[in-house]
Design a protein around this motif. Structure first.
Motif, PDB file in Angstrom:
ATOM      1  N   TYR A  78       0.839  -1.197   0.000  1.00 40.33           N
ATOM      2  CA  TYR A  78       0.000   0.000   0.000  1.00 40.33           C
ATOM      3  C   TYR A  78       0.872   1.244   0.000  1.00 40.33           C
ATOM      4  O   TYR A  78       1.965   1.250   0.560  1.00 40.33           O
ATOM      5  N   VAL A  79       0.361   2.302  -0.620  1.00 45.04           N
ATOM      6  CA  VAL A  79       1.059   3.580  -0.687  1.00 45.04           C
ATOM      7  C   VAL A  79       0.172   4.635  -0.032  1.00 45.04           C
ATOM      8  O   VAL A  79      -1.033   4.677  -0.278  1.00 45.04           O
ATOM      9  N   VAL A  80       0.794   5.465   0.817  1.00 44.20           N
ATOM     10  CA  VAL A  80       0.087   6.567   1.454  1.00 44.20           C
ATOM     11  C   VAL A  80       0.833   7.859   1.163  1.00 44.20           C
ATOM     12  O   VAL A  80       2.057   7.861   1.029  1.00 44.20           O
ATOM     13  N   PRO A  81       0.101   8.975   1.066  1.00 42.40           N
ATOM     14  CA  PRO A  81       0.749  10.254   0.779  1.00 42.40           C
ATOM     15  C   PRO A  81       1.297  10.894   2.060  1.00 42.40           C
ATOM     16  O   PRO A  81       0.926  12.006   2.432  1.00 42.40           O
ATOM     17  N   LEU A  82       2.183  10.185   2.753  1.00 43.53           N
ATOM     18  CA  LEU A  82       2.747  10.659   4.017  1.00 43.53           C
ATOM     19  C   LEU A  82       4.254  10.484   4.007  1.00 43.53           C
ATOM     20  O   LEU A  82       4.762   9.515   3.459  1.00 43.53           O
ATOM     21  N   ASP A  83       4.943  11.412   4.652  1.00 47.89           N
ATOM     22  CA  ASP A  83       6.367  11.180   4.871  1.00 47.89           C
ATOM     23  C   ASP A  83       6.558  10.774   6.328  1.00 47.89           C
ATOM     24  O   ASP A  83       5.631  10.844   7.139  1.00 47.89           O
ATOM     25  N   LYS A  84       7.752  10.326   6.659  1.00 46.72           N
ATOM     26  CA  LYS A  84       8.010   9.821   8.011  1.00 46.72           C
ATOM     27  C   LYS A  84       7.791  10.890   9.077  1.00 46.72           C
ATOM     28  O   LYS A  84       7.300  10.601  10.159  1.00 46.72           O
ATOM     29  N   ALA A  85       8.132  12.142   8.776  1.00 41.62           N
ATOM     30  CA  ALA A  85       7.963  13.223   9.756  1.00 41.62           C
ATOM     31  C   ALA A  85       6.479  13.432  10.080  1.00 41.62           C
ATOM     32  O   ALA A  85       6.117  13.605  11.244  1.00 41.62           O
ATOM     33  N   LYS A  86       5.624  13.396   9.077  1.00 34.33           N
ATOM     34  CA  LYS A  86       4.182  13.551   9.309  1.00 34.33           C
ATOM     35  C   LYS A  86       3.663  12.378  10.128  1.00 34.33           C
ATOM     36  O   LYS A  86       2.864  12.542  11.045  1.00 34.33           O
ATOM     37  N   LEU A  87       4.137  11.189   9.817  1.00 35.62           N
ATOM     38  CA  LEU A  87       3.692  10.004  10.531  1.00 35.62           C
ATOM     39  C   LEU A  87       4.152  10.013  11.989  1.00 35.62           C
ATOM     40  O   LEU A  87       3.409   9.624  12.887  1.00 35.62           O
ATOM     41  N   GLU A  88       5.358  10.499  12.238  1.00 40.94           N
ATOM     42  CA  GLU A  88       5.876  10.525  13.607  1.00 40.94           C
ATOM     43  C   GLU A  88       5.030  11.389  14.527  1.00 40.94           C
ATOM     44  O   GLU A  88       4.968  11.149  15.724  1.00 40.94           O
ATOM     45  N   GLY A  89       4.347  12.396  13.993  1.00 40.09           N
ATOM     46  CA  GLY A  89       3.491  13.268  14.809  1.00 40.09           C
ATOM     47  C   GLY A  89       2.049  12.820  14.867  1.00 40.09           C
ATOM     48  O   GLY A  89       1.219  13.458  15.506  1.00 40.09           O
ATOM     49  N   ALA A  90       1.728  11.717  14.205  1.00 33.52           N
ATOM     50  CA  ALA A  90       0.342  11.251  14.106  1.00 33.52           C
ATOM     51  C   ALA A  90      -0.124  10.580  15.400  1.00 33.52           C
ATOM     52  O   ALA A  90       0.690  10.104  16.189  1.00 33.52           O
ATOM     53  N   PRO A  91      -1.440  10.519  15.611  1.00 34.27           N
ATOM     54  CA  PRO A  91      -1.960   9.772  16.759  1.00 34.27           C
ATOM     55  C   PRO A  91      -1.481   8.325  16.694  1.00 34.27           C
ATOM     56  O   PRO A  91      -1.487   7.705  15.630  1.00 34.27           O
TER      57      PRO A  91
END
Length: 115
Positions: A78-91
């Motif tokens: 699967y592909v998501v339009p997220l980079d690691k920095a955005k993901l690190e701040g996610a719930p």
């Protein structure tokens, strides 16, 4: 009216769990650990992705709205339009501390991703 379903239109959750998740740059972000399904509609609401940690230890879980994931046959993931920095701040939550997916928590997740 007859509705036909191709074998390619549905997939077992067993085959989704463990599937790699990439960002649009092709970087591996993690893998799907679980699916959260709406009890009333039966629709998948979130894919819970494992991200971080080392060899499965200290790995956190990140619920991502299901409609953000797009399957890419060339990457077999699967592909998501997220980079690691955005993901690190996610719930997120530790694997043994699954939150109640109540309206407040779902709203927090959805707002973070712009839904």
């Amino acid at each position: 009216m007859t509705t036909t379903t191709s074998a390619h239109d549905v997939i077992s959750s067993d085959r989704v769990e463990g599937t790699t998740v990439y960002n649009t740059a092709g970087e591996k972000l993690g893998s799907i650990d679980d699916l959260m399904i709406d009890k009333i509609s039966g629709q998948v609401r979130y894919a819970v992705m494992e991200f971080g940690g080392f060899l499965g230890m200290g790995t956190d879980r990140y619920p991502i709205p299901w409609n953000m994931l797009k399957y890419d046959t060339s990457q077999d993931g699967y592909v998501v339009p997220l980079d690691k920095a955005k993901l690190e701040g996610a719930p997120s939550y530790a694997g043994d501390r699954v939150p109640d997916y109540d309206e407040t928590y779902r709203s927090t997740v959805d707002k973070y991703y712009g839904f």
